[in-house]
Scaffold this active site. Structure first.
Site, PDB file in Angstrom:
ATOM      1  N   SER A  85       0.727  -1.216   0.007  1.00 28.72           N
ATOM      2  CA  SER A  85      -0.075  -0.026  -0.060  1.00 28.72           C
ATOM      3  C   SER A  85       0.724   1.288  -0.015  1.00 28.72           C
ATOM      4  O   SER A  85       0.376   2.286  -0.325  1.00 28.72           O
ATOM      5  CB  SER A  85      -0.976  -0.075   1.305  1.00 28.72           C
ATOM      6  OG  SER A  85       0.112  -0.195   2.450  1.00 28.72           O
ATOM      7  N   HIS A  86       1.925   1.222   0.426  1.00 28.90           N
ATOM      8  CA  HIS A  86       2.894   2.628   0.603  1.00 28.90           C
ATOM      9  C   HIS A  86       4.140   1.850  -0.448  1.00 28.90           C
ATOM     10  O   HIS A  86       5.457   2.807  -0.300  1.00 28.90           O
ATOM     11  CB  HIS A  86       3.426   2.859   1.930  1.00 28.90           C
ATOM     12  CG  HIS A  86       2.317   3.150   3.010  1.00 28.90           C
ATOM     13  ND1 HIS A  86       1.593   2.412   3.542  1.00 28.90           N
ATOM     14  CD2 HIS A  86       1.810   4.419   2.965  1.00 28.90           C
ATOM     15  CE1 HIS A  86       0.676   3.016   4.145  1.00 28.90           C
ATOM     16  NE2 HIS A  86       0.674   4.050   3.841  1.00 28.90           N
TER      17      HIS A  86
ATOM     18  N   ARG B  55       2.418   3.839  -4.752  1.00 25.72           N
ATOM     19  CA  ARG B  55       2.400   5.240  -4.298  1.00 25.72           C
ATOM     20  C   ARG B  55       3.008   6.234  -5.282  1.00 25.72           C
ATOM     21  O   ARG B  55       2.976   7.478  -5.229  1.00 25.72           O
ATOM     22  CB  ARG B  55       3.183   5.585  -3.031  1.00 25.72           C
ATOM     23  CG  ARG B  55       2.409   5.121  -1.637  1.00 25.72           C
ATOM     24  CD  ARG B  55       1.396   6.049  -0.969  1.00 25.72           C
ATOM     25  NE  ARG B  55       0.436   5.427  -0.292  1.00 25.72           N
ATOM     26  CZ  ARG B  55      -0.311   6.119   0.630  1.00 25.72           C
ATOM     27  NH1 ARG B  55      -0.105   6.995   0.932  1.00 25.72           N
ATOM     28  NH2 ARG B  55      -1.078   5.272   1.157  1.00 25.72           N
TER      29      ARG B  55
ATOM     30  N   ASP C 136      -7.837   0.733   3.053  1.00 23.14           N
ATOM     31  CA  ASP C 136      -8.421  -0.428   3.137  1.00 23.14           C
ATOM     32  C   ASP C 136      -9.966  -0.441   2.723  1.00 23.14           C
ATOM     33  O   ASP C 136     -10.685  -1.284   2.126  1.00 23.14           O
ATOM     34  CB  ASP C 136      -8.275  -1.132   4.657  1.00 23.14           C
ATOM     35  CG  ASP C 136      -7.050  -1.621   4.684  1.00 23.14           C
ATOM     36  OD1 ASP C 136      -6.434  -2.015   3.574  1.00 23.14           O
ATOM     37  OD2 ASP C 136      -6.630  -2.007   5.887  1.00 23.14           O
TER      38      ASP C 136
ATOM     39  N   HIS D 156     -13.963   6.716  22.541  1.00 24.50           N
ATOM     40  CA  HIS D 156     -13.457   7.984  22.666  1.00 24.50           C
ATOM     41  C   HIS D 156     -11.940   7.814  22.799  1.00 24.50           C
ATOM     42  O   HIS D 156     -11.219   8.791  22.644  1.00 24.50           O
ATOM     43  CB  HIS D 156     -14.059   8.516  24.026  1.00 24.50           C
ATOM     44  CG  HIS D 156     -13.714   8.054  25.088  1.00 24.50           C
ATOM     45  ND1 HIS D 156     -14.066   6.643  25.571  1.00 24.50           N
ATOM     46  CD2 HIS D 156     -12.714   8.466  26.076  1.00 24.50           C
ATOM     47  CE1 HIS D 156     -13.383   6.519  26.891  1.00 24.50           C
ATOM     48  NE2 HIS D 156     -12.534   7.535  27.068  1.00 24.50           N
TER      49      HIS D 156
ATOM     50  N   ARG E 138       7.530  -8.388   7.416  1.00 23.31           N
ATOM     51  CA  ARG E 138       8.212  -7.554   6.699  1.00 23.31           C
ATOM     52  C   ARG E 138       9.824  -8.253   6.617  1.00 23.31           C
ATOM     53  O   ARG E 138      10.337  -8.103   5.495  1.00 23.31           O
ATOM     54  CB  ARG E 138       8.368  -6.060   7.341  1.00 23.31           C
ATOM     55  CG  ARG E 138       7.043  -5.206   6.803  1.00 23.31           C
ATOM     56  CD  ARG E 138       7.527  -3.705   7.282  1.00 23.31           C
ATOM     57  NE  ARG E 138       7.852  -3.591   8.556  1.00 23.31           N
ATOM     58  CZ  ARG E 138       6.870  -3.297   9.555  1.00 23.31           C
ATOM     59  NH1 ARG E 138       5.813  -3.168   9.237  1.00 23.31           N
ATOM     60  NH2 ARG E 138       7.363  -2.695  10.857  1.00 23.31           N
TER      61      ARG E 138
END
Lengths: 345, 345
Positions: B59-60, B64, B201, B243, B322
């Site tokens: 995704s990166h 990109r 996502d 919260h 990774r």
């Protein structure tokens, strides 16, 4: 001890009796010194407890005094400890609490902390061998009142949290907190446990015979349960946000225990005596002067940010309720709960 | 460009083609310089993209590159920017990215950062006026490889998150990350968005026509929805943990935008041109030498902590996947996806 009778009955207090902040501090102080705390330690802890009580954080107010006394009389925490403060660098203060409480150690190191902030705009405060038995927000608010932003985290010591994949509790509820000053307003200050529910709330719900939502915790077999009993007796609480909360707890343990040189939660549990309510662990604080380096617009920009949040419907910001309680207590005194009454007896 | 044909088909890649890390870097670099980036900026960004791709953070990764090119060719981000580095204190580095990308600015300030860490054991790095369009973990891992612990956070710029009580999005997905070295092992490194789901996502699930769990987000009326369309079109994503996630986002915006002097997410959205994929905001990094001040046992104690977690069933620690991808890529090259293929065309 002047318990002033005034009208009103906030916080579900049945009577009308109120006590002043100073009188409450004095009452707690005398109990702590009677249990062996030094006057300076008792003064800091009593002010902390009374502050929590006054501001409505009852779970960390007078309710906690019994736990402090318990640790003192058992000789588990040292009530006369003087912390050892080491300036490891111009912005880096390492403190050995010497088995005393965290708040007196922080108070003792305040000159070195203020020096670091004044000189460099940054203070990393790594406190170990120290019992933190209160909320984080009072520590953080005190920095924000002086114009600093502050972050705090604790390896809180009670093995209670089971992340997904784990077969047993490996983290504590690992409190995390933050405070920032705001232009022409009280600071925004908050803390929260990184678990789906705090240990205290879970005990409260158990006492009330209530169930908890699915996802709150697991039983001893690792299965989801809605029964607080099953979570507390051999099960465990889930972190907030699934694996993300577990990552946050991982960081907090690593910094508040590893970086400080204090005990990880998984280490301390075996060490603490049966029935101990305080835990000798570690706490990390990172304090920064937001205006250092010419960022003079900081306070005003945070004010605009907070105003934007209120405008978007978030009309109650962190700390608002505490400040309202504080203002009321300043005017009318602190409501005398049963817990306070038994302290005064 | 040597796309070496080897056996195997990891990551759903249909063909057998692989590319070496260096060749991938070179391919990305040439695209970036062609779009106007300076050689030094292109080098840093290309290495970052190729690192993400190699390690499986697709995704990166190369995905990109189009966004970088888009920002460069529109003149929205400055590909030849030289950051202005201000040593605001011995442990406090403030950087004006001058509308360039965050990673080249960080690389440029590295001498001052390393000086602060060497001299004081602490570096607060406040970066503003900078586009961060990658994952946080590569920035953090580089510090952990040098024996430091590092925390990072981003006001990431896309207004997408609606906390409870808010009538409109007020936060971005506000990534947060942490890295620590570990004795005789790769560092533990992670980052995560403080929202229930990342924007990417959610877009992926929309494209697949899938639903999301209740609690992921709300529609434009503020009602819970399981439809990614309703969340993305006028609704919003919920923070993690109710919260608590909102408080975390509040802190990240306050530090990564307010403290750095960069733009808050609620400010930047109006400023970015239609279709911009990168956002000019701010990023905060806090880096600490864990052994400063005689805490020599740090690395070993974190190793014991990680070993305890693995023993408790958490056999996959942050970064493990990774590192496995990285090891495989070192041996066999990086699998050529369709995205890489179109880059090479």
């Amino acid at each position: 001890m002047n318990a002033s009778a005034v009208d009103g009955s906030a916080r579900g207090v049945s009577g009308d009796d109120r006590i002043s902040f100073d009188d409450l501090v004095a009452a707690i102080e005398s109990r702590l010194t009677a249990a062996g705390a030094s006057p300076s330690v008792a003064k800091v802890l009593a002010a902390n407890c009374a502050t929590c009580e006054r501001d409505g954080t009852l779970s960390h107010g007078v309710f906690r005094v019994a736990g402090y006394l318990d640790s003192l009389t058992r000789g588990w925490a040292d009530g006369v400890a003087e912390a050892s403060v080491d300036v490891a660098g111009p912005s880096y203060i390492r403190i050995d609490g010497r088995n005393g409480f965290a708040q007196p150690a922080l108070a003792q190191a305040r000159p070195e902390i203020d020096q670091a902030l004044g000189d460099t705009g940054v203070a990393v405060i790594a406190l170990r061998n120290s019992h933190h038995f209160s909320a984080l927000w009072p520590d953080l608010e005190s920095f924000a009142r002086e114009g600093r932003v502050a972050m705090g985290m604790i390896a809180s010591g009670k093995l209670a949290v089971v992340p997904e994949g784990a077969t047993r509790p490996v983290f504590s509820t690992n409190p995390f907190g933050f405070a920032t000053p705001v232009a022409d307003a009280d600071p925004v200050v908050f803390d929260f446990s990184t678990s789906s529910m705090s240990h205290g709330d879970l005990q409260l719900l158990r006492a009330e015979g209530k169930e908890v939502p699915v996802g709150t915790g697991v039983d001893s077999t690792g299965a989801d349960t809605t029964d607080p009993n099953a979570i507390l007796d051999g099960g465990g609480i889930r972190p907030i946000g699934g694996h993300k909360g577990a990552l946050l707890s991982f960081m907090i343990e690593t910094l508040a225990a590893g970086l400080t040189g204090g005990a990880f939660t998984y280490e301390i549990d075996a060490e603490a005596p049966e029935g101990a309510h305080t835990f000798r662990t570690g706490q990390l604080f990172i304090v920064i002067d937001p205006e250092r380096g010419g960022n003079d617009a900081y306070l005003g920009r945070v004010r605009e940010f907070v105003d934007m949040l209120r405008d978007a419907g978030m009309d109650r910001q962190p700390g608002d309720r505490r400040y309202a309680n504080r203002a009321e207590a300043a005017e009318r005194g602190i409501p005398i709960t049963d817990t306070i009454r038994s302290l005064l007896d």
